[in-house]
Design a protein around this motif. Structure first.
Motif, PDB file in Angstrom:
ATOM      1  N   GLY A   1       0.829  -1.210   0.000  1.00 32.98           N
ATOM      2  CA  GLY A   1       0.000   0.000   0.000  1.00 32.98           C
ATOM      3  C   GLY A   1       0.862   1.259   0.000  1.00 32.98           C
ATOM      4  N   GLU A   2       0.427   2.276   0.762  1.00 25.29           N
ATOM      5  CA  GLU A   2       1.139   3.566   0.720  1.00 25.29           C
ATOM      6  C   GLU A   2       2.600   3.435   1.150  1.00 25.29           C
ATOM      7  OE1 GLU A   2      -0.750   6.908   2.620  1.00 25.29           O
ATOM      8  OE2 GLU A   2       0.713   8.295   1.742  1.00 25.29           O
ATOM      9  N   GLU A   3       2.870   2.529   2.073  1.00 28.88           N
ATOM     10  CA  GLU A   3       4.272   2.339   2.486  1.00 28.88           C
ATOM     11  C   GLU A   3       5.121   1.926   1.273  1.00 28.88           C
ATOM     12  OE1 GLU A   3       4.787  -0.715   5.531  1.00 28.88           O
ATOM     13  OE2 GLU A   3       6.920  -0.786   5.019  1.00 28.88           O
ATOM     14  N   GLY A   4       4.548   1.083   0.425  1.00 31.77           N
ATOM     15  CA  GLY A   4       5.246   0.666  -0.795  1.00 31.77           C
ATOM     16  C   GLY A   4       5.501   1.847  -1.725  1.00 31.77           C
ATOM     17  N   LEU A   5       4.525   2.746  -1.798  1.00 33.27           N
ATOM     18  CA  LEU A   5       4.705   3.941  -2.650  1.00 33.27           C
ATOM     19  C   LEU A   5       5.838   4.806  -2.106  1.00 33.27           C
ATOM     20  CD1 LEU A   5       0.966   5.009  -3.212  1.00 33.27           C
ATOM     21  CD2 LEU A   5       2.465   3.818  -4.827  1.00 33.27           C
ATOM     22  N   GLU A   6       5.921   4.887  -0.768  1.00 35.23           N
ATOM     23  CA  GLU A   6       7.004   5.685  -0.168  1.00 35.23           C
ATOM     24  C   GLU A   6       8.360   5.078  -0.483  1.00 35.23           C
ATOM     25  OE1 GLU A   6       5.724   5.971   3.905  1.00 35.23           O
ATOM     26  OE2 GLU A   6       4.274   7.548   3.375  1.00 35.23           O
ATOM     27  N   HIS A   7       8.438   3.753  -0.443  1.00 38.17           N
ATOM     28  CA  HIS A   7       9.715   3.108  -0.787  1.00 38.17           C
ATOM     29  C   HIS A   7      10.050   3.342  -2.264  1.00 38.17           C
ATOM     30  CE1 HIS A   7       9.538   1.477   3.118  1.00 38.17           C
ATOM     31  NE2 HIS A   7       8.881   0.349   2.860  1.00 38.17           N
TER      32      HIS A   7
ATOM     33  N   VAL B   1      -6.743   6.839  -6.809  1.00 39.02           N
ATOM     34  CA  VAL B   1      -6.027   7.591  -7.853  1.00 39.02           C
ATOM     35  C   VAL B   1      -5.289   8.817  -7.294  1.00 39.02           C
ATOM     36  CG1 VAL B   1      -6.308   8.951  -9.981  1.00 39.02           C
ATOM     37  CG2 VAL B   1      -7.346   6.693  -9.801  1.00 39.02           C
ATOM     38  N   PRO B   2      -5.944   9.665  -6.463  1.00 35.72           N
ATOM     39  CA  PRO B   2      -5.201  10.835  -5.962  1.00 35.72           C
ATOM     40  C   PRO B   2      -3.946  10.437  -5.173  1.00 35.72           C
ATOM     41  CG  PRO B   2      -7.555  11.057  -5.534  1.00 35.72           C
ATOM     42  CD  PRO B   2      -7.342   9.658  -6.010  1.00 35.72           C
ATOM     43  N   LEU B   3      -4.064   9.391  -4.353  1.00 30.57           N
ATOM     44  CA  LEU B   3      -2.918   8.935  -3.558  1.00 30.57           C
ATOM     45  C   LEU B   3      -1.793   8.437  -4.464  1.00 30.57           C
ATOM     46  CD1 LEU B   3      -1.643   7.976  -0.795  1.00 30.57           C
ATOM     47  CD2 LEU B   3      -2.684   5.749  -1.291  1.00 30.57           C
ATOM     48  N   VAL B   4      -2.105   7.517  -5.366  1.00 27.50           N
ATOM     49  CA  VAL B   4      -1.061   6.935  -6.214  1.00 27.50           C
ATOM     50  C   VAL B   4      -0.463   8.010  -7.132  1.00 27.50           C
ATOM     51  CG1 VAL B   4      -0.506   5.116  -7.878  1.00 27.50           C
ATOM     52  CG2 VAL B   4      -2.145   4.654  -6.056  1.00 27.50           C
ATOM     53  N   ALA B   5      -1.310   8.927  -7.588  1.00 32.55           N
ATOM     54  CA  ALA B   5      -0.826   9.979  -8.499  1.00 32.55           C
ATOM     55  C   ALA B   5       0.160  10.924  -7.806  1.00 32.55           C
ATOM     56  CB  ALA B   5      -2.005  10.773  -9.063  1.00 32.55           C
ATOM     57  N   ARG B   6       0.102  11.010  -6.463  1.00 26.58           N
ATOM     58  CA  ARG B   6       1.061  11.856  -5.749  1.00 26.58           C
ATOM     59  C   ARG B   6       2.476  11.287  -5.841  1.00 26.58           C
ATOM     60  NH1 ARG B   6      -2.684  12.605  -1.633  1.00 26.58           N
ATOM     61  NH2 ARG B   6      -1.635  11.286  -0.107  1.00 26.58           N
TER      62      ARG B   6
ATOM     63  N   LEU C   1       0.821   6.152 -14.181  1.00 35.63           N
ATOM     64  CA  LEU C   1      -0.193   5.342 -13.503  1.00 35.63           C
ATOM     65  C   LEU C   1      -0.455   4.091 -14.334  1.00 35.63           C
ATOM     66  CD1 LEU C   1      -2.700   8.209 -12.601  1.00 35.63           C
ATOM     67  CD2 LEU C   1      -1.286   6.906 -10.982  1.00 35.63           C
ATOM     68  N   GLN C   2      -0.263   2.937 -13.719  1.00 30.88           N
ATOM     69  CA  GLN C   2      -0.500   1.677 -14.437  1.00 30.88           C
ATOM     70  C   GLN C   2      -1.919   1.195 -14.162  1.00 30.88           C
ATOM     71  OE1 GLN C   2       2.600  -1.248 -13.880  1.00 30.88           O
ATOM     72  NE2 GLN C   2       1.175  -2.966 -14.029  1.00 30.88           N
ATOM     73  N   ILE C   3      -2.623   0.878 -15.257  1.00 35.40           N
ATOM     74  CA  ILE C   3      -3.947   0.256 -15.127  1.00 35.40           C
ATOM     75  C   ILE C   3      -3.749  -1.202 -15.515  1.00 35.40           C
ATOM     76  CG2 ILE C   3      -6.309   0.209 -16.032  1.00 35.40           C
ATOM     77  CD1 ILE C   3      -5.706   3.325 -16.582  1.00 35.40           C
ATOM     78  N   GLY C   4      -3.997  -2.093 -14.576  1.00 33.71           N
ATOM     79  CA  GLY C   4      -3.695  -3.503 -14.788  1.00 33.71           C
ATOM     80  C   GLY C   4      -4.661  -4.171 -15.738  1.00 33.71           C
TER      81      GLY C   4
ATOM     82  N   GLY D   1      -8.211   9.523 -16.214  1.00 31.21           N
ATOM     83  CA  GLY D   1      -8.365  10.541 -17.260  1.00 31.21           C
ATOM     84  C   GLY D   1      -8.500  11.945 -16.695  1.00 31.21           C
ATOM     85  N   ASP D   2      -8.903  12.038 -15.426  1.00 34.61           N
ATOM     86  CA  ASP D   2      -9.043  13.354 -14.784  1.00 34.61           C
ATOM     87  C   ASP D   2      -7.723  13.853 -14.200  1.00 34.61           C
ATOM     88  OD1 ASP D   2     -11.697  13.550 -15.421  1.00 34.61           O
ATOM     89  OD2 ASP D   2     -12.418  12.711 -13.530  1.00 34.61           O
ATOM     90  N   THR D   3      -6.686  13.015 -14.234  1.00 37.95           N
ATOM     91  CA  THR D   3      -5.379  13.475 -13.729  1.00 37.95           C
ATOM     92  C   THR D   3      -4.540  13.972 -14.909  1.00 37.95           C
ATOM     93  OG1 THR D   3      -4.090  11.436 -14.078  1.00 37.95           O
ATOM     94  CG2 THR D   3      -5.425  11.551 -12.063  1.00 37.95           C
ATOM     95  N   ASP D   4      -3.376  14.547 -14.567  1.00 37.48           N
ATOM     96  CA  ASP D   4      -2.477  14.958 -15.651  1.00 37.48           C
ATOM     97  C   ASP D   4      -1.275  14.011 -15.715  1.00 37.48           C
ATOM     98  OD1 ASP D   4      -1.188  15.595 -13.373  1.00 37.48           O
ATOM     99  OD2 ASP D   4      -0.874  17.718 -13.836  1.00 37.48           O
ATOM    100  N   LYS D   5      -1.431  12.804 -15.168  1.00 37.80           N
ATOM    101  CA  LYS D   5      -0.323  11.844 -15.162  1.00 37.80           C
ATOM    102  C   LYS D   5      -0.372  10.940 -16.377  1.00 37.80           C
ATOM    103  CE  LYS D   5       1.673  12.722 -11.346  1.00 37.80           C
ATOM    104  NZ  LYS D   5       2.940  12.580 -10.732  1.00 37.80           N
ATOM    105  N   PRO D   6       0.783  10.633 -16.968  1.00 37.57           N
ATOM    106  CA  PRO D   6       0.794   9.628 -18.033  1.00 37.57           C
ATOM    107  C   PRO D   6       0.206   8.311 -17.518  1.00 37.57           C
ATOM    108  CG  PRO D   6       2.907  10.746 -17.933  1.00 37.57           C
ATOM    109  CD  PRO D   6       2.109  11.208 -16.735  1.00 37.57           C
ATOM    110  N   ALA D   7      -0.466   7.591 -18.393  1.00 35.97           N
ATOM    111  CA  ALA D   7      -1.078   6.321 -17.997  1.00 35.97           C
ATOM    112  C   ALA D   7      -0.608   5.208 -18.909  1.00 35.97           C
ATOM    113  CB  ALA D   7      -2.597   6.452 -18.068  1.00 35.97           C
ATOM    114  N   LEU D   8      -0.400   4.035 -18.299  1.00 35.45           N
ATOM    115  CA  LEU D   8      -0.061   2.835 -19.068  1.00 35.45           C
ATOM    116  C   LEU D   8      -1.218   1.873 -18.873  1.00 35.45           C
ATOM    117  CD1 LEU D   8       3.268   0.909 -19.249  1.00 35.45           C
ATOM    118  CD2 LEU D   8       1.255  -0.289 -18.394  1.00 35.45           C
ATOM    119  N   ILE D   9      -1.890   1.544 -19.975  1.00 41.41           N
ATOM    120  CA  ILE D   9      -3.060   0.679 -19.855  1.00 41.41           C
ATOM    121  C   ILE D   9      -2.754  -0.693 -20.431  1.00 41.41           C
ATOM    122  CG2 ILE D   9      -4.117   1.770 -21.904  1.00 41.41           C
ATOM    123  CD1 ILE D   9      -6.837   1.044 -20.569  1.00 41.41           C
ATOM    124  N   LYS D  10      -2.882  -1.709 -19.559  1.00 40.92           N
ATOM    125  CA  LYS D  10      -2.556  -3.066 -19.980  1.00 40.92           C
ATOM    126  C   LYS D  10      -3.767  -3.739 -20.619  1.00 40.92           C
ATOM    127  CE  LYS D  10       1.254  -4.701 -17.563  1.00 40.92           C
ATOM    128  NZ  LYS D  10       1.741  -5.757 -16.656  1.00 40.92           N
TER     129      LYS D  10
END
Ligand code: PEP
Ligand code: MN
Length: 346
Positions: A147-153, A175-180, A185-188, A202-211
């Motif tokens: 979770g968020e701890e993983g994002l911090e690492h 989305v807001p948390l991961v986008a920070r 942003l990976q969509i599995g 789509g509402d963020t300004d982050k590049p997205a990778l859609i699998k």
């Protein structure tokens, strides 16, 4: 609907066409504003409205012709944008002349683990660090990420190596948390048709990778990307990661033809994930290079310093040494095919 203006049309005439479209509650999109103005209407319109708009606009000054997109995907299509889309992430240009390789563990397992892997993939030449903090697992009892701890690492590993990060987001609420934290942003695969998630990304300004979904057609993948672009985020890349077939010797079957097919239909970059496609580390190298040979804009590869002890996907994870061996061949394969597809799907 695609409205092509005459080459010598005036700004005022373009304005009048745009106003006529807006008066009907529709949102005109500028497809091209340079040598010749082309305006698109992407909404699905009732037949009667199409006819009404067509006859109204055709007789307006400065209008040359009216056509259609020719497919249900529009913003992702090459009729909307013929030049290839490039996406800058860190110092890499995804969709540019050189393949961009993303590498790292399936999941972030610990701070030390991700730091070590990040350093190793950076040294081998990866441009982006991958690693899941929120993991979609077939069984609810399997390791589902830190979770968020993983994002911090991940963020710390990114600061240490300078590598941007790609990580999966599972729900619209996250989305807001991961986008920070994420640069991409990976969509599995399992979420390819989670339309609420696609719209939130789509509402963020982050590049997205859609699998690509396990059972999804190329057409469905194109339409899923369309959801993200329709919300205003056009920095989207596809990822072919194998589909489910009757073959059981590999985890999935890589649809290599999806690479030129996606490029034929769309201006967006195409990444290939050979790891999830084959599921066996000894097959990853050949399939990774085949993807580059087919014209992929990059790779996403699972790498672990101790694959046999990985919490997830160890069987398909490469050691840093094996990953380095692939990386040595990528530029040569890319150079060999750089001009091979001119005039074709590329
Ligand atoms: C992953 O990248 O670790 C992953 C879960 O991939 P996919 O969604 O393609 O199965
Ligand atoms: Mn994985």
């Amino acid at each position: 609907m695609v409205i092509v203006m005459r080459e010598d049309c005036r700004k005022k005439q373009v304005g009048e066409v745009l106003a006529a479209i807006r008066r009907r509650g529709l949102k005109p999109r500028m497809i091209s504003a340079t040598s010749r103005v082309v305006i698109g209407i992407v909404e699905d319109l009732a037949g009667s409205l199409v006819e009404e708009l067509r006859s109204l606009i055709l007789q307006m000054d400065g209008v040359e012709s009216i056509g259609t997109f020719g497919a249900s995907w529009k913003l992702v299509s090459r009729s909307f944008r013929n030049e290839r889309t490039t996406i800058r992430v860190g110092s890499s240009l995804i969709g540019g002349p050189d393949p961009v390789v993303m590498a790292g563990p399936c999941a972030v397992e610990s701070r030390e683990g991700i730091m070590e892997i990040a350093q190793a993939v950076k040294e081998a030449g990866a441009a982006v660090l991958r690693g899941g903090a929120f993991k979609p697992r077939t069984s609810p009892y399997s390791f589902r990420g830190l979770g968020e701890e993983g994002l911090e690492h991940m963020a710390e590993a990114s600061r240490m190596t300078g590598l941007p990060i790609v990580t999966e987001v599972l729900t619209p609420e996250d989305v807001p948390l991961v986008a920070r934290y994420a640069d991409i942003l990976q969509i599995g695969a399992r979420n390819m048709q989670n339309f609420a998630l696609l719209e939130a990304v789509g509402d963020t300004d982050k590049p997205a990778l859609i699998k690509r979904g396990l059972m999804a057609t190329v057409k469905e993948l194109l339409l899923s990307a369309e959801y993200i672009l329709a919300r205003g985020n056009s920095r989207v890349m596809f990822c072919e990661r194998g589909i489910r077939t009757f073959e059981t010797e590999t985890r999935n079957t890589l649809d290599i033809s999806a690479v030129p097919l996606l490029k034929q239909h769309s201006h967006l970059p195409v990444i290939v994930d050979p790891s999830h496609a084959v599921g066996k580390r000894e097959l990853v190298s050949a399939v990774a290079l085949a993807a580059i040979a087919a014209g992929a804009d990059g790779l996403m590869v699972e790498v672990h310093t101790n694959p046999d002890k990985a919490f997830s996907d160890g069987r398909q994870s490469l050691t840093p040494e094996a990953f380095h061996a692939i990386m040595r061949h990528v530029p040569a394969v890319a150079a060999a095919v750089a001009t091979a597809y001119n005039g074709g799907a590329q």
